[in-house]
Design a protein around this motif. Structure first.
Motif, short mmCIF file in Angstrom:
data_model
loop_
_atom_site.label_atom_id
_atom_site.label_comp_id
_atom_site.label_asym_id
_atom_site.label_seq_id
_atom_site.Cartn_x
_atom_site.Cartn_y
_atom_site.Cartn_z
N ALA A 148 0.83 -1.21 0.00
CA ALA A 148 0.00 0.00 0.00
C ALA A 148 0.86 1.25 0.00
CB ALA A 148 -0.92 0.00 1.22
N VAL A 149 1.91 1.26 0.84
CA VAL A 149 2.82 2.41 0.89
C VAL A 149 3.54 2.58 -0.44
CG1 VAL A 149 4.94 3.28 1.96
CG2 VAL A 149 3.11 2.38 3.39
N GLY A 150 3.95 1.46 -1.04
CA GLY A 150 4.62 1.51 -2.34
C GLY A 150 3.73 2.13 -3.41
N HIS A 151 2.45 1.80 -3.38
CA HIS A 151 1.51 2.39 -4.34
C HIS A 151 1.43 3.90 -4.15
CE1 HIS A 151 -2.09 2.92 -6.79
NE2 HIS A 151 -2.63 3.56 -5.78
N ILE A 152 1.39 4.35 -2.90
CA ILE A 152 1.29 5.79 -2.62
C ILE A 152 2.53 6.53 -3.09
CG2 ILE A 152 1.22 7.50 -0.77
CD1 ILE A 152 -0.59 5.60 0.78
N THR A 153 3.72 6.01 -2.74
CA THR A 153 4.95 6.73 -3.11
C THR A 153 5.15 6.76 -4.62
OG1 THR A 153 6.25 4.70 -2.72
CG2 THR A 153 6.10 6.30 -0.92
N ARG A 154 4.77 5.69 -5.32
CA ARG A 154 4.87 5.70 -6.78
C ARG A 154 3.94 6.74 -7.38
NH1 ARG A 154 5.28 0.21 -5.93
NH2 ARG A 154 3.04 -0.11 -6.29
N GLU A 155 2.71 6.80 -6.85
CA GLU A 155 1.75 7.78 -7.35
C GLU A 155 2.25 9.20 -7.10
OE1 GLU A 155 -1.52 7.53 -8.85
OE2 GLU A 155 -0.64 5.61 -9.40
N LEU A 156 2.79 9.45 -5.91
CA LEU A 156 3.26 10.79 -5.59
C LEU A 156 4.46 11.19 -6.45
CD1 LEU A 156 2.91 10.83 -1.70
CD2 LEU A 156 1.50 12.04 -3.37
N LYS A 157 5.34 10.23 -6.73
CA LYS A 157 6.47 10.53 -7.61
C LYS A 157 5.97 10.88 -9.01
CE LYS A 157 10.51 10.88 -9.43
NZ LYS A 157 11.25 12.16 -9.27
N GLN A 158 4.98 10.17 -9.50
CA GLN A 158 4.41 10.47 -10.82
C GLN A 158 3.74 11.84 -10.82
OE1 GLN A 158 1.82 7.22 -11.88
NE2 GLN A 158 3.47 5.71 -11.88
N ILE A 159 3.06 12.19 -9.74
CA ILE A 159 2.43 13.51 -9.64
C ILE A 159 3.50 14.61 -9.65
CG2 ILE A 159 1.13 15.05 -8.10
CD1 ILE A 159 -0.45 12.56 -7.21
N ALA A 160 4.59 14.38 -8.91
CA ALA A 160 5.68 15.37 -8.88
C ALA A 160 6.22 15.62 -10.28
CB ALA A 160 6.79 14.89 -7.95
N ARG A 161 6.40 14.56 -11.04
CA ARG A 161 6.92 14.70 -12.41
C ARG A 161 5.88 15.30 -13.34
NH1 ARG A 161 10.25 10.25 -15.28
NH2 ARG A 161 10.50 12.12 -16.54
N GLN A 162 4.64 14.84 -13.20
CA GLN A 162 3.58 15.30 -14.10
C GLN A 162 3.38 16.82 -13.99
OE1 GLN A 162 -0.18 13.40 -13.46
NE2 GLN A 162 -1.27 14.67 -14.93
#
Length: 442
Positions: free
Chosen positions: A337-351
Motif C-alpha cells: 500500500a505504501v509503495g503504491h502511494i509513493t509511486r503515485e506521488l512521484k508520478q504527480i511530482a513529475r507530471q
C-alpha cells in the motif's frame, strides 16, 4: 482495478455497452501492423505494446513482431507463422496478407499509431466509466479519475528536442541563474547540498515523534512563501488552525505557548508583532488542505487546481504525513500500500513539475539501539520509499534526550539519499517554543 489495464479480450469494451466505432478501430490496428509487414524496419519506431490493441489477433501479431525484433531476426510471413504456431490459427497467413494490402503507405505509420493510441485511451475511459456507472462507489470514482489523469500522459512526447535541451544547458553556462536552481528552502546549508528543492523530486523527511518534522515542514513552506512561491500543505494529522498558529509563532517570534490563550497571555509587544504577522501571512499563497481521510486523488486534484490557477513561479507541495494518506484500494500488505502511494506521488511530482515534501514516520527500532541516529532501513515500510524518493532526510537529536521547551537544541539532518547530488549530515538549530528551525552557526 489498477489504473493501467493490460486487457487481452477480443473486444475490450464492456459487455452490453454500444460500440459504434468497432470496424474503424480494427481497421486502424490492422493498417498499422500492415505498415510493419510492408516495411519491417518500422518495428524499431513503433512505441505501442500489445495491450494497446483491442483485437486478440492484433495483440498476438505485435507480440510476434517484438520477439523477432529481440532475436534480431527479419519480420516476414514465414517466420511469423512459425512464431504464431499454437495460437489456434487466430492470425492466419491470409489475414497478414490482407492487412498488408490495405495499408496505403508505411510512411504514414506515425498517424496510424496515433489513431490506435487514441482508441486505446477511449477504451480505458469507457471501461472505467462503465464500472463507475454500475458500481457507483468512491473506489470506482477514484479509479476513473486516476485513469483519466494517467491517460493524459500516455503517448505524450517531450516537446523539447535535443538541441533545445543543449541550448538550455548553454544558457546556464553563460547566464547567472541565481544562487539555486530549485525552490529555496530558506536554509543555507540545505540549499548548498540540494541546490534547493528540484521540480519533479519526491523529498522524504522522516523522524521519530517530537523531533520536529512538522515544524521543519512549516518552516520550509514559510520560506517558500517569503520568496514569492506558492505552497499546497496537506495536513492529515493537525487541523489548519493549529498549523497556522505554529507558523505565526515562527514568523512573529511570539512564544508558541502564548497562542493557546492570546487574549490573556499576549503583552503589547506580542500583540503588535502578531497583528503584523497576520497581515503578512494573509498575503502569502499558502493553501492548507486539512480535510480528514484525504486520498491520492484528493491530493492530485488540489495540486492540479493550483497549477491551473498559478502556472508560473515556484510551487511547493508538503504532505504531513505518508502513513495517514487514505487508501481506496485493498492490498495484501502494508508495504504494498505504501509503495503504491509513493509511486503515485512521484508520478504527480513529475507530471506537474513540482517538488513534493513527504513526511514519514520511523519505526520504533531506532529507539532500541545504542546509536539513536536513524538510517534508511528505519523508514516504516522502507523498501518502496527508498526506491521512489529522490531525497531522503532523516532527523535526529544531537543529544539523546530532549531538552527543555524553552531551550535551543541541535537537530542532525542526515541527507541519506540524494539522487542527483551529495549526501551527508548538516545541523540545524531548533527553537521548539517558536516552532522555528534556523541555520546553525558555531
Amino acid at each position: 482495478m489498477n489504473a493501467t489495464i493490460n486487457q487481452t479480450n477480443e473486444d475490450q469494451y464492456p459487455p452490453g455497452l454500444p460500440n459504434t466505432h468497432q470496424e474503424n478501430r480494427f481497421e486502424a490496428e490492422g493498417i498499422l501492423l500492415g505498415a510493419v509487414l510492408k516495411s519491417p524496419e518500422l518495428i524499431h519506431e513503433i512505441t505501442l505494446e500489445p495491450f494497446h490493441f483491442s483485437q486478440k489477433r492484433n495483440q498476438l501479431l505485435l507480440k510476434a513482431f517484438r520477439e523477432l525484433q529481440m532475436e534480431n531476426r527479419p519480420i516476414d510471413v514465414i517466420l511469423l507463422t512459425e512464431k504464431l504456431a499454437g495460437t489456434n490459427d487466430m492470425v492466419s497467413v491470409s489475414y497478414m496478407m490482407d492487412i498488408t494490402s490495405r495499408c496505403p503507405s508505411p510512411e504514414n505509420y506515425v498517424h496510424y499509431q496515433s489513431i490506435v493510441l487514441n482508441q486505446y485511451k477511449l477504451r480505458m475511459f469507457t471501461t472505467a466509466a462503465f464500472r463507475f456507472l454500475n458500481e457507483q462507489t468512491l473506489e470506482a470514482a477514484d479509479d476513473f479519475y486516476s485513469i483519466y489523469t494517467e491517460m493524459q500522459e500516455v503517448g505524450k512526447i517531450n516537446g523539447k528536442s535535443k538541441r533545445d535541451i543543449l541550448t538550455d544547458v548553454y544558457l546556464e553556462m553563460i547566464e547567472d541563474q541565481g544562487d539555486i536552481s530549485g525552490v529555496d528552502t530558506g536554509f543555507s546549508l540545505l540549499n548548498s547540498m540540494l541546490n534547493g528543492f528540484q521540480k519533479g523530486d519526491l523529498i522524504i523527511i522522516a523522524a521519530r515523534p517530537s523531533v520536529g518534522k512538522t515544524a521543519l515542514s512549516l518552516n520550509l513552506a514559510s520560506n517558500c512563501c517569503k520568496a514569492g512561491g506558492v505552497v499546497d500543505f496537506f495536513s492529515l494529522e493537525m487541523p489548519a488552525k493549529h498549523l497556522i498558529k505554529r507558523m505565526l509563532s515562527d514568523v512573529s517570534y511570539v512564544d508558541g505557548s502564548k497562542w493557546k490563550r492570546p487574549y490573556l497571555y499576549f503583552n503589547v509587544d506580542d500583540f503588535d508583532r502578531a497583528v503584523h504577522t497576520l497581515g503578512t501571512v494573509d498575503q502569502w499563497n499558502f493553501h492548507i488542505h486539512d480535510q480528514p481521510r484525504q486520498t491520492i486523488t484528493d491530493i492530485r486534484a488540489a495540486i492540479q487546481k493550483t497549477k491551473r490557477e498559478q502556472p508560473n513561479g515556484n510551487h511547493l507541495v508538503v504532505i504531513d504525513y505518508l502513513q495517514l494518506i487514505t487508501q481506496t484500494k485493498k492490498f495484501e500488505r502494508q508495504d504494498l500500500a505504501v509503495g503504491h502511494i509513493t509511486r503515485e506521488l512521484k508520478q504527480i511530482a513529475r507530471q506537474y513539475e513540482v517538488p513534493i515534501v513527504l513526511l514519514s514516520q520511523l519505526s520504533r527500532g531506532v529507539e532500541q539501539r545504542a546509536d539513536k541516529r536513524p538510517v534508511m532501513s528505519d523508514l516504516r515500510d522502507s523498501g518502496s520509499i527508498e526506491q521512489d524518493a529522490d531525497v531522503i532526510m532523516l532527523l535526529s537529536r544531537e543529544d539523546i534526550e530532549p531538552v527543555r521547551q524553552d531551550t535551543t537544541e541541535l537537530i542532525n539532518v542526515n541527507i541519506a539519499k540524494h539522487r542527483n547530488g551529495p549526501v551527508g549530515v548538516i545541523k540545524l538549530a531548533f527553537e521548539k517554543n517558536y516552532s522555528r528551525f534556523r541555520d546553525y552557526t558555531i
